[in-house]
Design a protein around this motif. Structure first.
Motif, short mmCIF file in Angstrom:
data_model
loop_
_atom_site.label_atom_id
_atom_site.label_comp_id
_atom_site.label_asym_id
_atom_site.label_seq_id
_atom_site.Cartn_x
_atom_site.Cartn_y
_atom_site.Cartn_z
N LEU A 265 -1.75 -4.44 -5.12
CA LEU A 265 -2.96 -4.46 -4.31
C LEU A 265 -3.84 -5.68 -4.59
N GLU B 96 -7.10 3.25 3.57
CA GLU B 96 -7.78 1.94 3.65
C GLU B 96 -6.87 0.85 4.23
N HIS B 97 -5.59 0.90 3.92
CA HIS B 97 -4.69 -0.17 4.35
C HIS B 97 -4.00 0.09 5.69
N HIS C 261 0.83 -1.20 0.00
CA HIS C 261 0.00 0.00 0.00
C HIS C 261 0.87 1.26 0.00
#
Length: 185
Positions: free
Chosen positions: A127, A182-183, A70
């Motif tokens: 990803l 998000e990660h 990420h």
């Protein structure tokens, strides 16, 4: 990765090609649909193929860097986005020139405007995002943007070229930030 995110990435990646297509429209004076479609097909085709090439390269590295993928995607998108913004601020871009675009020039510009898509393909691979849909959407969006850019021509080209590239850079920065949040979050 949802379709909305894919569309945002596609629009961001298409901005360099759009800016060059505007300059090409300037060179043509009065563009015709065949020339606009030719430019759109080259730009869109390269924009569709480059993420696939990047994705294939990234797939080979995925397991080795899974713990920080990420950050790699964020870094790639941020670097590309910042470069687009800096280039727009400096006024870098294809100048208007006379005559139709020769094939060697069209090929060179197609590669140059799609290098960013190669890096995005690497990021998508890291990803674990399947590449078929993003590549198709990136290619289609770039085709449409380039086709329309030819018709906008040089009359507004100098204004739009900077704004379009900067807007594309901001879009890529936003996607990079969203991936990071998000990660990490």
């Amino acid at each position: 990765m949802g379709i909305a995110s894919i569309l945002v990435v596609a629009v961001g990646l298409s901005m360099d090609a759009f800016a060059v297509a505007v300059a090409a429209g300037c060179a043509m004076g009065r563009p015709d649909a065949r020339q606009a479609a030719r430019i759109g097909a080259f730009f869109g085709g390269f924009q569709a193929l480059m993420p696939v090439a990047g994705w294939l390269a990234g797939s080979a590295l995925r397991d080795a860097i899974a713990a920080f993928d990420h950050w790699v995607a964020f870094g790639l998108l941020s670097a590309i986005g910042l470069k687009m913004i800096v280039d727009a601020a400096r006024g870098d871009g294809e100048a208007c020139r006379a005559g139709p675009m020769p094939l060697p020039v069209l090929l060179g510009l197609s590669v140059a405007t799609s290098i960013d898509a190669l890096a995005v393909g690497v990021g998508l691979s890291l990803l674990g995002v399947p590449i078929a849909l993003p590549a198709a959407v990136i290619g289609a969006v770039t085709f449409v943007a380039s086709f329309l850019g030819v018709y906008l021509g040089c009359g507004v080209g100098n204004v739009l070229r900077r704004g379009a590239s900067a807007l594309g850079g901001v879009a890529l920065l936003a996607i990079g930030a969203r991936i990071l949040v998000e990660h990490v979050g």
